[in-house]
Design a protein around this motif. Structure first.
Motif, PDB file in Angstrom:
ATOM      1  N   GLY A   1      95.996  25.666  -3.122  1.00 29.50           N
ATOM      2  CA  GLY A   1      95.079  26.797  -3.150  1.00 29.50           C
ATOM      3  C   GLY A   1      93.904  26.509  -2.233  1.00 29.50           C
ATOM      4  O   GLY A   1      93.805  25.444  -1.627  1.00 29.50           O
TER       5      GLY A   1
ATOM      6  N   SER B   1      89.253  27.851  -7.177  1.00 30.24           N
ATOM      7  CA  SER B   1      90.196  27.924  -6.070  1.00 30.24           C
ATOM      8  C   SER B   1      91.031  29.191  -6.190  1.00 30.24           C
ATOM      9  O   SER B   1      91.166  29.759  -7.271  1.00 30.24           O
ATOM     10  CB  SER B   1      91.106  26.695  -6.010  1.00 30.24           C
ATOM     11  OG  SER B   1      92.080  26.734  -7.025  1.00 30.24           O
TER      12      SER B   1
ATOM     13  N   LEU C   1      94.789  30.964  -5.072  1.00 28.49           N
ATOM     14  CA  LEU C   1      96.156  30.772  -4.601  1.00 28.49           C
ATOM     15  C   LEU C   1      96.823  32.131  -4.502  1.00 28.49           C
ATOM     16  O   LEU C   1      96.949  32.839  -5.505  1.00 28.49           O
ATOM     17  CB  LEU C   1      96.950  29.870  -5.555  1.00 28.49           C
ATOM     18  CG  LEU C   1      98.435  29.685  -5.221  1.00 28.49           C
ATOM     19  CD1 LEU C   1      98.604  28.931  -3.899  1.00 28.49           C
ATOM     20  CD2 LEU C   1      99.139  28.957  -6.350  1.00 28.49           C
TER      21      LEU C   1
ATOM     22  N   GLN D   1      97.927  23.845  -8.746  1.00 32.91           N
ATOM     23  CA  GLN D   1      96.632  24.422  -8.384  1.00 32.91           C
ATOM     24  C   GLN D   1      95.556  23.925  -9.349  1.00 32.91           C
ATOM     25  O   GLN D   1      94.498  23.455  -8.927  1.00 32.91           O
ATOM     26  CB  GLN D   1      96.690  25.946  -8.402  1.00 32.91           C
ATOM     27  CG  GLN D   1      95.349  26.592  -8.074  1.00 32.91           C
ATOM     28  CD  GLN D   1      95.315  28.093  -8.328  1.00 32.91           C
ATOM     29  OE1 GLN D   1      96.138  28.646  -9.064  1.00 32.91           O
ATOM     30  NE2 GLN D   1      94.353  28.763  -7.709  1.00 32.91           N
TER      31      GLN D   1
ATOM     32  N   SER E   1      93.109  29.901 -15.316  1.00 31.80           N
ATOM     33  CA  SER E   1      93.570  30.634 -14.138  1.00 31.80           C
ATOM     34  C   SER E   1      93.799  32.081 -14.504  1.00 31.80           C
ATOM     35  O   SER E   1      94.370  32.381 -15.561  1.00 31.80           O
ATOM     36  CB  SER E   1      94.864  30.017 -13.604  1.00 31.80           C
ATOM     37  OG  SER E   1      94.652  28.674 -13.226  1.00 31.80           O
TER      38      SER E   1
END
Length: 193
Positions: free
Chosen positions: A75, A88, A90, A112, A165
């Motif tokens: 990512g 980050s 991705l 990630q 995430s």
């Protein structure tokens, strides 16, 4: 509700100041206009496209990653405050998914999150000692995964990092990573006494 151009552009500017990672598609849905209208508004307001906004934010807010090279991060890191927090992004492409289903392979989401947990450590060496993870929804090709890491505890040679995430504000993965660190700064400090 249809807004006047000036009002829409003011709101667009405010929205992107709060969240520079929004896509033109998401903005078009939010403002009930076409993607082309959003692009024209951005052009008139001199707001760069998403990739340029991401790079701009990253350059402003990145500490130097110490525990691995940027090429090793899965990512794109857009925010990094060592031993505090990191973010980050991705973009899930066809290379990340199973061919038959179009569903992202779990190891990419884990990678990630794990590489972000390593990157956040303010030390020359950081290794994953233990990870407790949970996938909460499938991720499809074409979706953008934003991983947010926060350091929740620092002990002598262990740091606990919480990573969540999201795809469009929806939680898709969570993990608690216990990271081993060499604690080089502490060793150097004790050695100089």
């Amino acid at each position: 509700m249809k807004r006047k151009k000036k009002e829409r552009q003011d709101l667009l500017k405010q929205t992107l100041e709060l969240n520079p990672f929004m896509t033109d598609e998401t903005l078009a849905d939010q403002f009930s206009v076409s993607i082309q209208t959003i692009r024209l508004d951005r052009l008139e307001l001199a707001i760069p496209e998403l990739r340029e906004r991401i790079k701009g934010v990253a350059q402003q807010q990145l500490d130097d990653v110490k525990a691995l090279s940027l090429e090793e991060v899965i990512g794109e890191i857009v925010d990094l405050q060592l031993d505090e927090r990191a973010i980050s992004i991705l973009d899930v492409g066809n290379e990340h998914v199973f061919t038959r289903s179009g569903i992202a392979r779990g190891h990419h989401l884990f990678a990630q999150a794990n590489s972000l947990a390593v990157a956040i450590i303010n030390d020359e060496l950081a290794l994953t000692a233990r990870a407790m993870i949970r996938f909460t929804r499938q991720v499809q090709a074409g979706e953008r995964v934003i991983a947010k890491a926060n350091v929740v505890d620092i002990e002598k040679e262990r740091t606990t990092v919480d990573v969540k995430s999201y795809v469009d504000q929806e939680l898709v993965f969570s993990g608690e990573f216990v990271m081993y660190r060499t604690n080089e700064r502490e060793k150097k400090r004790r050695g100089s006494e």
